[in-house]
Design a protein around this motif. Sequence first.
Motif, PDB file in Angstrom:
ATOM      1  N   LYS A  67     -61.582  -8.372  12.542  1.00  0.00           N
ATOM      2  CA  LYS A  67     -61.786  -9.326  11.450  1.00  0.00           C
ATOM      3  C   LYS A  67     -63.108  -9.048  10.720  1.00  0.00           C
ATOM      4  N   HIS A  68     -64.130  -8.720  11.501  1.00  0.00           N
ATOM      5  CA  HIS A  68     -65.448  -8.438  10.912  1.00  0.00           C
ATOM      6  C   HIS A  68     -65.522  -7.043  10.321  1.00  0.00           C
ATOM      7  N   GLY A  69     -64.450  -6.268  10.419  1.00  0.00           N
ATOM      8  CA  GLY A  69     -64.473  -4.916   9.872  1.00  0.00           C
ATOM      9  C   GLY A  69     -65.206  -3.933  10.760  1.00  0.00           C
ATOM     10  N   GLU A  70     -65.564  -4.409  11.998  1.00  0.00           N
ATOM     11  CA  GLU A  70     -66.284  -3.510  12.882  1.00  0.00           C
ATOM     12  C   GLU A  70     -65.318  -2.505  13.508  1.00  0.00           C
ATOM     13  N   PHE A  71     -64.124  -3.001  13.863  1.00  0.00           N
ATOM     14  CA  PHE A  71     -63.090  -2.126  14.442  1.00  0.00           C
ATOM     15  C   PHE A  71     -61.951  -1.966  13.452  1.00  0.00           C
ATOM     16  N   ARG A  72     -61.242  -0.866  13.593  1.00  0.00           N
ATOM     17  CA  ARG A  72     -60.048  -0.709  12.766  1.00  0.00           C
ATOM     18  C   ARG A  72     -58.913  -1.531  13.388  1.00  0.00           C
ATOM     19  N   SER A  73     -57.936  -1.773  12.572  1.00  0.00           N
ATOM     20  CA  SER A  73     -56.827  -2.586  13.056  1.00  0.00           C
ATOM     21  C   SER A  73     -56.083  -1.809  14.141  1.00  0.00           C
ATOM     22  N   ALA A  74     -55.831  -2.466  15.212  1.00  0.00           N
ATOM     23  CA  ALA A  74     -55.290  -1.752  16.368  1.00  0.00           C
ATOM     24  C   ALA A  74     -53.898  -2.249  16.738  1.00  0.00           C
ATOM     25  N   PRO A  75     -53.093  -1.385  17.355  1.00  0.00           N
ATOM     26  CA  PRO A  75     -51.752  -1.780  17.768  1.00  0.00           C
ATOM     27  C   PRO A  75     -51.786  -2.713  18.979  1.00  0.00           C
ATOM     28  N   ALA A  76     -50.640  -3.300  19.266  1.00  0.00           N
ATOM     29  CA  ALA A  76     -50.520  -4.152  20.454  1.00  0.00           C
ATOM     30  C   ALA A  76     -50.823  -3.328  21.703  1.00  0.00           C
ATOM     31  N   ALA A  77     -51.149  -4.008  22.789  1.00  0.00           N
ATOM     32  CA  ALA A  77     -51.432  -3.353  24.072  1.00  0.00           C
ATOM     33  C   ALA A  77     -52.695  -2.509  24.020  1.00  0.00           C
ATOM     34  N   PHE A  78     -53.427  -2.669  22.930  1.00  0.00           N
ATOM     35  CA  PHE A  78     -54.648  -1.884  22.794  1.00  0.00           C
ATOM     36  C   PHE A  78     -55.689  -2.292  23.830  1.00  0.00           C
ATOM     37  N   ALA A  79     -55.733  -3.581  24.068  1.00  0.00           N
ATOM     38  CA  ALA A  79     -56.712  -4.091  25.040  1.00  0.00           C
ATOM     39  C   ALA A  79     -56.558  -3.408  26.390  1.00  0.00           C
ATOM     40  N   ASP A  80     -55.331  -3.256  26.838  1.00  0.00           N
ATOM     41  CA  ASP A  80     -55.108  -2.611  28.116  1.00  0.00           C
ATOM     42  C   ASP A  80     -55.625  -1.177  28.102  1.00  0.00           C
ATOM     43  N   ALA A  81     -55.329  -0.494  27.004  1.00  0.00           N
ATOM     44  CA  ALA A  81     -55.769   0.898  26.921  1.00  0.00           C
ATOM     45  C   ALA A  81     -57.289   0.997  26.961  1.00  0.00           C
ATOM     46  N   VAL A  82     -57.916  -0.010  26.400  1.00  0.00           N
ATOM     47  CA  VAL A  82     -59.380   0.025  26.300  1.00  0.00           C
ATOM     48  C   VAL A  82     -60.072  -0.056  27.664  1.00  0.00           C
ATOM     49  N   VAL A  83     -59.511  -0.848  28.566  1.00  0.00           N
ATOM     50  CA  VAL A  83     -60.150  -0.938  29.891  1.00  0.00           C
ATOM     51  C   VAL A  83     -59.585   0.079  30.891  1.00  0.00           C
ATOM     52  N   ALA A  84     -58.526   0.771  30.474  1.00  0.00           N
ATOM     53  CA  ALA A  84     -57.837   1.655  31.399  1.00  0.00           C
ATOM     54  C   ALA A  84     -58.742   2.641  32.157  1.00  0.00           C
ATOM     55  N   PRO A  85     -59.697   3.291  31.501  1.00  0.00           N
ATOM     56  CA  PRO A  85     -60.507   4.255  32.265  1.00  0.00           C
ATOM     57  C   PRO A  85     -61.222   3.628  33.458  1.00  0.00           C
ATOM     58  N   ALA A  86     -61.631   2.378  33.328  1.00  0.00           N
ATOM     59  CA  ALA A  86     -62.278   1.720  34.474  1.00  0.00           C
ATOM     60  C   ALA A  86     -61.275   1.514  35.595  1.00  0.00           C
ATOM     61  N   ILE A  87     -60.075   1.093  35.228  1.00  0.00           N
ATOM     62  CA  ILE A  87     -59.011   0.913  36.218  1.00  0.00           C
ATOM     63  C   ILE A  87     -58.738   2.248  36.930  1.00  0.00           C
ATOM     64  N   ALA A  88     -58.643   3.299  36.115  1.00  0.00           N
ATOM     65  CA  ALA A  88     -58.343   4.609  36.690  1.00  0.00           C
ATOM     66  C   ALA A  88     -59.421   5.034  37.665  1.00  0.00           C
ATOM     67  N   MET A  89     -60.669   4.796  37.281  1.00  0.00           N
ATOM     68  CA  MET A  89     -61.721   5.206  38.210  1.00  0.00           C
ATOM     69  C   MET A  89     -61.658   4.376  39.491  1.00  0.00           C
ATOM     70  N   LEU A  90     -61.381   3.089  39.299  1.00  0.00           N
ATOM     71  CA  LEU A  90     -61.234   2.215  40.472  1.00  0.00           C
ATOM     72  C   LEU A  90     -60.176   2.774  41.426  1.00  0.00           C
ATOM     73  N   ILE A  91     -59.050   3.160  40.875  1.00  0.00           N
ATOM     74  CA  ILE A  91     -57.950   3.692  41.689  1.00  0.00           C
ATOM     75  C   ILE A  91     -58.363   4.990  42.392  1.00  0.00           C
ATOM     76  N   PHE A  92     -59.007   5.870  41.650  1.00  0.00           N
ATOM     77  CA  PHE A  92     -59.437   7.126  42.271  1.00  0.00           C
ATOM     78  C   PHE A  92     -60.396   6.868  43.421  1.00  0.00           C
ATOM     79  N   THR A  93     -61.309   5.944  43.180  1.00  0.00           N
ATOM     80  CA  THR A  93     -62.282   5.632  44.232  1.00  0.00           C
ATOM     81  C   THR A  93     -61.562   5.106  45.473  1.00  0.00           C
ATOM     82  N   LEU A  94     -60.576   4.263  45.217  1.00  0.00           N
ATOM     83  CA  LEU A  94     -59.782   3.696  46.303  1.00  0.00           C
ATOM     84  C   LEU A  94     -59.079   4.802  47.088  1.00  0.00           C
ATOM     85  N   ILE A  95     -58.530   5.729  46.339  1.00  0.00           N
ATOM     86  CA  ILE A  95     -57.740   6.789  46.970  1.00  0.00           C
ATOM     87  C   ILE A  95     -58.604   7.741  47.779  1.00  0.00           C
TER      88      ILE A  95
END
Lengths: 205, 205, 205, 205
Positions: free
Chosen positions: A151-179
């Motif tokens: 809304k503030h023009g800081e980010f470009r308009s993003a598709p749905a499910a974008f939020a999930d993609a945005v945090v995904a690398p942290a999740i992935a690292m968490l999983i790797f650490t677990l493994i």
Amino acid sequence: MPDMKKLTRAEQKARRPAQILDAAFEEFVERGYVATRVEDIADRVGVTKGTIYVYFETKEQLFEAMIRHISVPFEDLLASAHKLSGTCSERLESLIALLYDHIVENRRLRELMRFVISEGSRFPQVVDRHHEEFIDPLNAYLQSLIDEGVKHGEFRSAPAAFADAVVAPAIAMLIFTLIFNDRRVLDKTTYFEAHVDLILHGLVA
Amino acid sequence: MPDMKKLTRAEQKARRPAQILDAAFEEFVERGYVATRVEDIADRVGVTKGTIYVYFETKEQLFEAMIRHISVPFEDLLASAHKLSGTCSERLESLIALLYDHIVENRRLRELMRFVISEGSRFPQVVDRHHEEFIDPLNAYLQSLIDEGVKHGEFRSAPAAFADAVVAPAIAMLIFTLIFNDRRVLDKTTYFEAHVDLILHGLVA
Amino acid sequence: MPDMKKLTRAEQKARRPAQILDAAFEEFVERGYVATRVEDIADRVGVTKGTIYVYFETKEQLFEAMIRHISVPFEDLLASAHKLSGTCSERLESLIALLYDHIVENRRLRELMRFVISEGSRFPQVVDRHHEEFIDPLNAYLQSLIDEGVKHGEFRSAPAAFADAVVAPAIAMLIFTLIFNDRRVLDKTTYFEAHVDLILHGLVA
Amino acid sequence: MPDMKKLTRAEQKARRPAQILDAAFEEFVERGYVATRVEDIADRVGVTKGTIYVYFETKEQLFEAMIRHISVPFEDLLASAHKLSGTCSERLESLIALLYDHIVENRRLRELMRFVISEGSRFPQVVDRHHEEFIDPLNAYLQSLIDEGVKHGEFRSAPAAFADAVVAPAIAMLIFTLIFNDRRVLDKTTYFEAHVDLILHGLVA
DNA sequence: CATGAATGAGTTTTCATTCAT
DNA sequence: AATGAATGAAAACTCATTCAT
């Protein structure tokens, strides 16, 4: 006779439940729910089997109580997230930093994820509670942050499910650490930098 | 009239191991290694406990054989990845599409991840083999793709650990699918689009 | 086409029962009746479990047949004993020599004693048959020999149960051999000499 | 009124191991090591299977403990032997009497011999311990007795292995008793007299 | 005759849970 | 509150025996 031990018997007793839950966490992490013996937990606390049953009715209830016990730091994470300030980019970066600090680095929250994955079908309420209380609010906050940025023009308009993609690398690292537990060393800073670099480039208008 | 069910003894015997491994997969997925009874697996095949032991020496060896059995499709994924052509961006997008098709959608590979996470400490060789044979080669291929894109000026120069960040959304969706089983429906296409959108914007020079 | 193998199929077949009984002897000696698996015996013969059941109805009957099979040399012993000649002392010494040759040295008769002791309560008929057919006749012959020696003035008059005492050293050596298997080496000649020396001095008028 | 059955928990617990070992002895005697079920032993004690495992880790360890338990009277035999006095002939006769009293008549020591013969290959340490602790010392004592008798001119000079021959009738009677259990009645006194008669005549100078 | 896949009853061992002290 | 002896239901694994080929 001076009381040498700082803990009175009453204080000692008051600590028992937490002691048991801490021990239960370690044992359940090591062997999983089914393979963990109540006696192992008792041994770790330094009491006998019977004592565990003084405080918890069944192994199942003990497990569930342990999950609640280790979920506490999640509340801090949520609280911290809501206190962030600055531009949307800044807040986003800070939020990601919080994720690395709280989830990737905090062993309890990390192992909580393992319990969710491995004992989920045995304890569906645990999974559901976990998501309702932590994942969903976090996701909502993140989504609102992205929306605000757009809304503030800081980010470009993003598709749905974008939020999930945005945090995904942290999740992935968490999983790797677990493994890998300790068998491969992952550098948090390196991951964090690549993560922020990718999503900020990917998001900017 | 084609005789559908006229299996000779030899044919029956030839099918048994695969039948057992398929049944074992289902049971182990449902209850985990420890809680699964060999008899449950036998029941699912329609034979008795003893028969399982004709083909596999112990429950442990059966589990390991089952893991090898379900890991097969991973080889297809690697083979397909190496056959990709086009610009680096195109190949990257195709690779991500492959991940969604093979890992997120293929139940066996998905559950393989659950086994790695939940039974990893009981079967460390399983985890190590899994990574050496599948994750590492995939990562190496991805890294070479990014390097090539950078050299050709197609991608901007990226920090270390970037490759991991690039596939992370697929991993994250895999994990969510694992966790929710059927309780929440996730749309693969939505995720895929958000994923590609994010990383291509994040990568382009 | 020259028949390379000296054994026709029919001959081969005719040998099967003896082959199985020999194999059964070895396995039963090694592990005892209960712990021996029919399959172990089959493996030793080089056939499969099923084949054993072609020749013997049950494991129990196989065991009993094996006992009869290994008892055969006992008949030789009895026959040889009855053919002895010379003075009573000479025949007594020869009889003791026969005992050492047939019982102490012949592994099958030795192990027969082990079966009598260890499986006796499971197969009482085996024990009884063993005694009726072998021990009692031997004892009767020995007693008649002693009686004759006493009558002829060769031996002094002896108390009841003397016959048992006279052969006892051979029994004792048999037992020791059984117990130590190979862990302690016992010299037959030394034992034999001490034995004869003792009883001849003890018997002479 | 003396309270016969009012055992405190502590008393009950203190008796359990001996109760179990006694029951184990009876069952193992009756059926041998392999064929005895832990549950049979438990039933005899009047507890359940699980209770056995509270006191003994495995069936194997239970068996070994039982062997140690029943070996105790052997120590008395050795002690008594060393306390004998009189001429060498008198001491020899007394020693033989001790053998009949302790070994032939004491059911536990008798059955110990059966275990040594029938379970020896499964528990070689049991056999070795048995010989090192009991048989060898007894034999050494007997040899020194004979040597002394020879030196004093009481006995004639004897060949090697004479000591074994001297006790052999007792061993033989022990074995017969073992074999016939109750099916043939052997008279200890008759045997003892024949035994002493034979060897004293055989030994005197 | 020979095979070997399949069976199912049986055996050892484990462990959550109870309860008298 | 704490103990730990005892329970009993379960689970992995074994093996004599059968029978279709």
